[in-house]
Design a protein around this motif. Structure first.
Motif, PDB file in Angstrom:
ATOM      1  N   UNK A  44     104.815 -32.478 -45.034  1.00 28.35           N
ATOM      2  CA  UNK A  44     104.993 -31.096 -45.525  1.00 28.35           C
ATOM      3  C   UNK A  44     104.106 -30.070 -44.735  1.00 28.35           C
ATOM      4  N   UNK A  45     102.891 -30.868 -44.192  1.00 33.32           N
ATOM      5  CA  UNK A  45     101.901 -29.962 -43.403  1.00 33.32           C
ATOM      6  C   UNK A  45     100.672 -30.079 -43.900  1.00 33.32           C
ATOM      7  N   UNK A  46     100.382 -30.652 -44.973  1.00 35.23           N
ATOM      8  CA  UNK A  46      99.081 -30.781 -45.740  1.00 35.23           C
ATOM      9  C   UNK A  46      98.389 -31.573 -44.590  1.00 35.23           C
ATOM     10  N   UNK A  47      97.017 -31.202 -44.240  1.00 36.94           N
ATOM     11  CA  UNK A  47      96.077 -31.928 -43.347  1.00 36.94           C
ATOM     12  C   UNK A  47      95.708 -32.920 -43.863  1.00 36.94           C
ATOM     13  N   UNK A  62      96.921 -32.718 -57.274  1.00 36.34           N
ATOM     14  CA  UNK A  62      96.540 -33.274 -56.057  1.00 36.34           C
ATOM     15  C   UNK A  62      95.576 -32.322 -55.475  1.00 36.34           C
ATOM     16  N   UNK A  63      94.406 -32.778 -54.900  1.00 37.69           N
ATOM     17  CA  UNK A  63      93.359 -31.882 -54.223  1.00 37.69           C
ATOM     18  C   UNK A  63      93.565 -32.110 -52.662  1.00 37.69           C
ATOM     19  N   UNK A  64      94.053 -31.184 -52.024  1.00 38.53           N
ATOM     20  CA  UNK A  64      94.144 -31.489 -50.479  1.00 38.53           C
ATOM     21  C   UNK A  64      93.799 -30.270 -49.726  1.00 38.53           C
ATOM     22  N   UNK A  65      93.981 -30.423 -48.272  1.00 39.17           N
ATOM     23  CA  UNK A  65      93.889 -29.219 -47.424  1.00 39.17           C
ATOM     24  C   UNK A  65      95.392 -29.040 -46.940  1.00 39.17           C
ATOM     25  N   UNK A  66      95.677 -27.687 -46.872  1.00 41.22           N
ATOM     26  CA  UNK A  66      96.980 -27.309 -46.380  1.00 41.22           C
ATOM     27  C   UNK A  66      97.080 -27.043 -45.285  1.00 41.22           C
ATOM     28  N   UNK A  67      98.307 -26.688 -44.620  1.00 44.51           N
ATOM     29  CA  UNK A  67      98.466 -26.482 -43.393  1.00 44.51           C
ATOM     30  C   UNK A  67      97.533 -25.383 -42.534  1.00 44.51           C
ATOM     31  N   UNK A  68      97.034 -24.465 -43.518  1.00 43.13           N
ATOM     32  CA  UNK A  68      95.863 -23.402 -42.952  1.00 43.13           C
ATOM     33  C   UNK A  68      94.451 -23.781 -43.137  1.00 43.13           C
ATOM     34  N   UNK A  69      94.376 -24.973 -43.663  1.00 43.51           N
ATOM     35  CA  UNK A  69      92.929 -25.415 -43.561  1.00 43.51           C
ATOM     36  C   UNK A  69      92.351 -25.088 -45.015  1.00 43.51           C
ATOM     37  N   UNK A  70      93.107 -24.555 -46.002  1.00 39.01           N
ATOM     38  CA  UNK A  70      92.547 -24.007 -47.223  1.00 39.01           C
ATOM     39  C   UNK A  70      92.828 -25.165 -48.165  1.00 39.01           C
ATOM     40  N   UNK A  71      91.502 -25.392 -48.879  1.00 45.42           N
ATOM     41  CA  UNK A  71      91.680 -26.176 -50.177  1.00 45.42           C
ATOM     42  C   UNK A  71      92.584 -25.934 -51.312  1.00 45.42           C
TER      43      UNK A  71
END
Length: 88
Positions: A44-47, A62-71
């Motif tokens: 889904x694009x999460x980095x 879930x703690x992640x970095x999204x496709x825009x590089x945001x936490x």
């Protein structure tokens, strides 16, 4: 005010108190594995998926970095991987 407009898109999914957020009543044996959840999020694009934990309401937090590089911090239904809520 700017922060309020940023979360407007998720207002219908956001829970007033995430301790009360309920995702599923299904037994944990019916849940997706955390590895499968990570794979789904990457599709889904999460980095970067940094951490997955189970909440009292049977959600995957879930703690992640999204496709825009945001936490981001998102809450998923562990049986489907569907987004239930997102915190900004």
């Amino acid at each position: 005010a700017a922060a309020a407009t940023g979360i407007a898109a998720f207002a219908n999914m956001a829970a007033a108190d995430n301790d009360e957020l309920k995702c599923t009543n299904a037994a944990q044996s019916a849940w997706m594995s955390q590895d499968a959840t990570k794979d789904l999020l990457k599709q889904q694009g999460y980095q970067d998926v940094r951490k997955i934990k189970v909440t009292e309401g049977n959600c995957y937090e879930v703690y992640a970095i999204d496709a825009q590089g945001e936490k981001v911090e998102v809450y998923l239904d562990p049986t489907s991987g569907n987004l239930v809520a997102k915190e900004d």
